[in-house]
Design a protein around this motif. Structure first.
Motif, PDB file in Angstrom:
ATOM      1  N   GLU A 191       0.832  -1.192   0.000  1.00  0.00           N
ATOM      2  CA  GLU A 191       0.000   0.000   0.000  1.00  0.00           C
ATOM      3  C   GLU A 191       0.878   1.258   0.000  1.00  0.00           C
ATOM      4  N   PRO A 192       0.383   2.343  -0.615  1.00  0.00           N
ATOM      5  CA  PRO A 192       1.207   3.559  -0.730  1.00  0.00           C
ATOM      6  C   PRO A 192       1.823   4.027   0.582  1.00  0.00           C
ATOM      7  N   GLU A 193       1.038   4.089   1.648  1.00  0.00           N
ATOM      8  CA  GLU A 193       1.567   4.574   2.922  1.00  0.00           C
ATOM      9  C   GLU A 193       2.642   3.633   3.464  1.00  0.00           C
ATOM     10  N   GLN A 194       2.413   2.339   3.318  1.00  0.00           N
ATOM     11  CA  GLN A 194       3.384   1.335   3.763  1.00  0.00           C
ATOM     12  C   GLN A 194       4.695   1.483   3.007  1.00  0.00           C
ATOM     13  N   MET A 196       5.812   4.167   1.461  1.00  0.00           N
ATOM     14  CA  MET A 196       6.460   5.434   1.828  1.00  0.00           C
ATOM     15  C   MET A 196       7.294   5.249   3.084  1.00  0.00           C
ATOM     16  N   ASP A 197       6.707   4.608   4.080  1.00  0.00           N
ATOM     17  CA  ASP A 197       7.435   4.360   5.335  1.00  0.00           C
ATOM     18  C   ASP A 197       8.663   3.498   5.095  1.00  0.00           C
ATOM     19  N   LEU A 222       5.188  13.374  -3.664  1.00  0.00           N
ATOM     20  CA  LEU A 222       5.817  12.245  -2.967  1.00  0.00           C
ATOM     21  C   LEU A 222       7.231  12.607  -2.535  1.00  0.00           C
ATOM     22  N   GLU A 225       7.087  14.744   0.575  1.00  0.00           N
ATOM     23  CA  GLU A 225       6.692  14.002   1.764  1.00  0.00           C
ATOM     24  C   GLU A 225       7.806  13.069   2.242  1.00  0.00           C
ATOM     25  N   LEU A 226       8.482  12.405   1.317  1.00  0.00           N
ATOM     26  CA  LEU A 226       9.603  11.541   1.700  1.00  0.00           C
ATOM     27  C   LEU A 226      10.713  12.360   2.351  1.00  0.00           C
ATOM     28  N   ARG A 229       9.703  13.278   5.935  1.00  0.00           N
ATOM     29  CA  ARG A 229       9.788  12.168   6.884  1.00  0.00           C
ATOM     30  C   ARG A 229      11.245  11.868   7.247  1.00  0.00           C
TER      31      ARG A 229
END
Length: 258
Positions: A191-194, A196-197, A222, A225-226, A229
């Motif tokens: 999944e996208p959020e997974q 990204m993390d 993206l 956001e990366l 984080r």
């Protein structure tokens, strides 16, 4: 053609501009460095390296101490081409352009024009089947078609045999090789959020281990956001200071240690 033969060929072909075309991992940077050392040993002139990015420059500088990214060499400022003036070339200089397929056409034309006007020689190394420059590109392909090129055929960087053949087939557009990459756990999905993390965590771990890492994203949102984080994680680890901070492109923050 092997690396030593490629270096000899571009040094002795009598051309003002010579092209090395090669797939990833075949030793383009090694050939440029070897050509530069041979040129210097013969006392023919300075050796100057140019790359499209600072990260590529940081790799090339290990073998070519006087190296610049294109903006540095041509003296660009934001929105002002050549505002600071370019690095002057002299007769007998050897200009080595690494990752040349990713150099924007105006920059490539300016470097070659300056070399022609000053009596310097230019050797370009790149991959005509690689992604082109972010700006208007394709100059390396045009030069390779017009001038001919030396071809390095064998990727030697890879540690395992299957990846050598797979990389060449993928370079030629054979997407069936993606299945082989997947079988060797080179492709990860979720999944996208997974994802990204996972991408941010892997980048952080590899960077802290001393690895030079390139993290790529599909779009600017993206990317922002990366970057946020990763910066937050670095602040929590005490590697980056939260303050004082300044605002940079897209409203992102930068501070000491970033």
């Amino acid at each position: 053609m092997d690396q030593a033969a490629a270096a000899l060929s571009v040094l002795t072909d009598g051309r003002r501009v010579s092209v090395i075309n090669a797939p990833a991992g075949s030793g383009k940077t090694w050939v440029l460095t070897a050509a530069g050392k041979a040129w210097a040993a013969a006392g023919l002139g300075r050796i100057i390296g140019i790359t499209p990015s600072q990260s590529a420059r940081n790799t090339l500088v290990g073998g070519v101490p006087e190296s610049y990214n294109t903006a540095q060499f041509l003296g660009h400022l934001h929105g002002q081409r050549g505002a600071r003036g370019s690095i002057a070339l002299q007769p007998g200089d050897l200009v080595l352009i690494d990752e040349a397929s990713m150099v924007a056409n105006p920059d490539l034309a300016d470097v070659i024009s300056q070399a022609a006007g000053s009596g310097a020689k230019v050797i370009l190394a790149g991959d005509t089947q690689q992604l082109q420059a972010v700006e208007n590109g394709g100059g390396l392909s045009l030069l390779a078609g017009a001038l001919g090129f030396v071809q390095l055929a064998e990727p030697v960087r890879f540690r395992v045999g299957w990846e050598q053949a797979a990389s060449l087939r993928l370079r030629a557009g054979d997407t069936s090789m993606l299945g082989e990459y997947d079988q060797h756990a080179r492709i990860h999905g979720g999944e996208p959020e997974q994802m990204m993390d996972a991408a941010a965590a892997d980048y952080l771990a590899l960077t802290l281990d001393g690895t030079d890492v390139l993290l790529m994203a599909a779009d600017h949102a993206l990317r922002r956001e990366l970057s946020r984080r990763i910066r937050d994680d670095l602040i929590r680890l005490g590697i980056v200071s939260a303050e004082p901070a300044v605002r940079i492109a897209d409203g992102a923050a930068a501070s000491p240690g970033t």
